[in-house]
Design a protein around this motif. Structure first.
Motif, mmCIF file in Angstrom:
data_model
loop_
_atom_site.group_PDB
_atom_site.id
_atom_site.type_symbol
_atom_site.label_atom_id
_atom_site.label_comp_id
_atom_site.label_asym_id
_atom_site.label_seq_id
_atom_site.Cartn_x
_atom_site.Cartn_y
_atom_site.Cartn_z
ATOM 1 N N PHE A 150 39.372 45.706 32.566
ATOM 2 C CA PHE A 150 39.978 44.399 32.797
ATOM 3 C C PHE A 150 39.654 44.017 34.236
ATOM 4 N N SER A 151 38.899 42.917 34.429
ATOM 5 C CA SER A 151 38.354 42.564 35.743
ATOM 6 C C SER A 151 38.748 41.147 36.115
ATOM 7 N N VAL A 152 39.331 40.985 37.316
ATOM 8 C CA VAL A 152 39.778 39.667 37.780
ATOM 9 C C VAL A 152 39.393 39.463 39.237
ATOM 10 N N ILE A 153 39.335 38.189 39.652
ATOM 11 C CA ILE A 153 39.209 37.856 41.062
ATOM 12 C C ILE A 153 40.420 37.003 41.430
ATOM 13 N N ILE A 154 41.125 37.410 42.497
ATOM 14 C CA ILE A 154 42.349 36.727 42.904
ATOM 15 C C ILE A 154 42.432 36.682 44.428
ATOM 16 N N PRO A 155 43.258 35.802 44.990
ATOM 17 C CA PRO A 155 43.488 35.797 46.434
ATOM 18 C C PRO A 155 44.116 37.119 46.873
ATOM 19 N N VAL A 156 43.751 37.572 48.045
ATOM 20 C CA VAL A 156 44.254 38.864 48.527
ATOM 21 C C VAL A 156 45.771 38.882 48.590
ATOM 22 N N GLY A 170 50.689 49.546 31.885
ATOM 23 C CA GLY A 170 49.879 50.699 31.523
ATOM 24 C C GLY A 170 48.494 50.750 32.115
ATOM 25 N N PHE A 171 48.185 49.847 33.045
ATOM 26 C CA PHE A 171 46.860 49.814 33.652
ATOM 27 C C PHE A 171 46.781 50.721 34.878
ATOM 28 N N HIS A 172 45.581 51.249 35.118
ATOM 29 C CA HIS A 172 45.268 52.001 36.331
ATOM 30 C C HIS A 172 44.214 51.223 37.113
ATOM 31 N N LEU A 173 44.452 51.022 38.402
ATOM 32 C CA LEU A 173 43.465 50.348 39.245
ATOM 33 C C LEU A 173 42.311 51.304 39.511
ATOM 34 N N ILE A 174 41.098 50.896 39.123
ATOM 35 C CA ILE A 174 39.949 51.794 39.278
ATOM 36 C C ILE A 174 38.935 51.277 40.299
ATOM 37 N N LYS A 175 38.994 49.969 40.624
ATOM 38 C CA LYS A 175 38.074 49.438 41.635
ATOM 39 C C LYS A 175 38.707 48.257 42.345
ATOM 40 N N SER A 185 35.935 38.306 59.677
ATOM 41 C CA SER A 185 37.152 37.552 59.389
ATOM 42 C C SER A 185 38.017 38.360 58.410
ATOM 43 N N LYS A 186 39.161 37.809 58.052
ATOM 44 C CA LYS A 186 40.092 38.514 57.175
ATOM 45 C C LYS A 186 39.620 38.484 55.720
ATOM 46 N N ILE A 187 40.116 39.433 54.954
ATOM 47 C CA ILE A 187 39.856 39.460 53.512
ATOM 48 C C ILE A 187 40.487 38.224 52.881
ATOM 49 N N LYS A 188 39.732 37.519 52.022
ATOM 50 C CA LYS A 188 40.253 36.305 51.385
ATOM 51 C C LYS A 188 40.456 36.464 49.884
ATOM 52 N N ARG A 189 39.663 37.264 49.242
ATOM 53 C CA ARG A 189 39.758 37.480 47.803
ATOM 54 C C ARG A 189 39.619 38.971 47.507
ATOM 55 N N GLN A 190 40.036 39.337 46.307
ATOM 56 C CA GLN A 190 39.814 40.693 45.811
ATOM 57 C C GLN A 190 39.343 40.625 44.365
ATOM 58 N N ILE A 191 38.344 41.417 44.059
ATOM 59 C CA ILE A 191 38.018 41.685 42.661
ATOM 60 C C ILE A 191 38.698 43.001 42.319
ATOM 61 N N LEU A 192 39.587 42.957 41.341
ATOM 62 C CA LEU A 192 40.326 44.137 40.915
ATOM 63 C C LEU A 192 39.908 44.502 39.497
ATOM 64 N N GLU A 193 39.625 45.773 39.287
ATOM 65 C CA GLU A 193 39.268 46.247 37.951
ATOM 66 C C GLU A 193 40.243 47.330 37.521
ATOM 67 N N PHE A 194 40.700 47.205 36.290
ATOM 68 C CA PHE A 194 41.716 48.101 35.746
ATOM 69 C C PHE A 194 41.225 48.734 34.454
ATOM 70 N N SER A 195 41.791 49.905 34.165
ATOM 71 C CA SER A 195 41.512 50.602 32.914
ATOM 72 C C SER A 195 42.822 51.149 32.362
ATOM 73 N N LEU A 196 42.878 51.344 31.047
ATOM 74 C CA LEU A 196 44.055 51.936 30.434
ATOM 75 C C LEU A 196 44.052 53.458 30.542
ATOM 76 N N ILE A 197 42.940 54.015 31.016
ATOM 77 C CA ILE A 197 42.872 55.458 31.268
ATOM 78 C C ILE A 197 42.547 55.686 32.739
ATOM 79 N N LYS A 198 42.996 56.807 33.273
ATOM 80 C CA LYS A 198 42.753 57.107 34.688
ATOM 81 C C LYS A 198 41.278 57.398 34.928
ATOM 82 N N ARG A 199 40.783 56.841 36.026
ATOM 83 C CA ARG A 199 39.401 57.089 36.456
ATOM 84 C C ARG A 199 39.406 57.200 37.971
#
Length: 231
Positions: A150-156, A170-175, A185-199
């Motif tokens: 599950f991959s999203v881009i959101i404001p930091v 039930g998600f684990h942050l993997i990236k 400059s400061k971080i403005k966005r994050q791409i967060l990737e999640f999995s239902l299993i630990k990695r």
């Protein structure tokens, strides 16, 4: 409105639908689509992210969903006019009530996050009025395969809250990819990737511009198969 031309496809766009932007380009170029065979994009806009992912993965099938009928119209046009048309489908639907038997091994979204706006397109595409983070995350957890991403881009600023809700579902942050607009400059966005299993967890940094209106080497390398850069 003038179409946005990429190397292998073009994006027909409208003032009533969110146009091609850096957030979409980054998610389309960075989301982990390499092992995916069945991809769902939530909130397609003009279809940019799915088209980029389809270019990167030449075998995967894609389904796009949006609650904005104008967005659905433009996505359909852009999908049908692309070289990947046979693998791309989009529908008009409210994701909160979306039911389907199959599951997806990649779910991507550039989700709503602005809290208030007078713009009608903002009201649907960028507020949490139509689809809030909890609804997005909960429904995605139901539709994702066990080994999917599950991959999203959101404001930091929203990152901690989004990750907290994801853990509750039930998600684990993997990236975590920290996006910096201009070097130093400061971080403005994050791409967060999640999995239902630990990695194993991976944290990266990505810089868009080395100076104002001067793309970084990192960005140029990332998008070289997509963007047509003026010389």
């Amino acid at each position: 409105m003038k179409p946005f031309q990429f190397k292998q496809f073009e994006i027909q766009q409208s003032k009533d639908v969110f146009r091609v932007g850096t957030d979409g380009v980054l998610l389309g170029a960075l989301a982990n689509v390499s092992e995916a065979s069945n991809v769902l994009e939530i909130g397609t806009g003009t279809g940019l992210i799915s088209l980029m992912l389809a270019q990167r993965n030449t075998k995967a099938k894609f389904l796009g969903i949006d609650i904005n009928d104008e967005a659905v119209k433009f996505t359909h046009i852009n999908f049908q006019n692309s070289p990947f048309a046979s693998r791309l489908k989009n529908i008009y639907h409210d994701f909160k009530y979306f039911e389907i038997e199959e599951k997806f091994d990649l779910i991507v979204s550039n989700p709503p996050y602005f809290e208030a706006s007078d713009s009608e397109k903002d009201k649907i595409a960028r507020q949490t009025v139509e689809l809030n983070f909890r609804q997005l995350i909960s429904k995605s957890s139901e539709l994702l395969t066990k080994k999917g991403i599950f991959s999203v881009i959101i404001p930091v600023e929203a990152g901690l809250e989004f990750s907290k809700i994801a853990r509750e579902n039930g998600f684990h942050l993997i990236k975590e990819i920290n996006i910096i607009g201009i070097e130093n400059s400061k971080i403005k966005r994050q791409i967060l990737e999640f999995s239902l299993i630990k990695r194993p967890f991976e944290e990266l940094e990505f810089i868009i511009e080395k100076s104002p209106r001067q793309y970084s080497d990192q960005y140029l390398e990332l998008t070289k198969e997509f963007h047509i850069f003026r010389k």
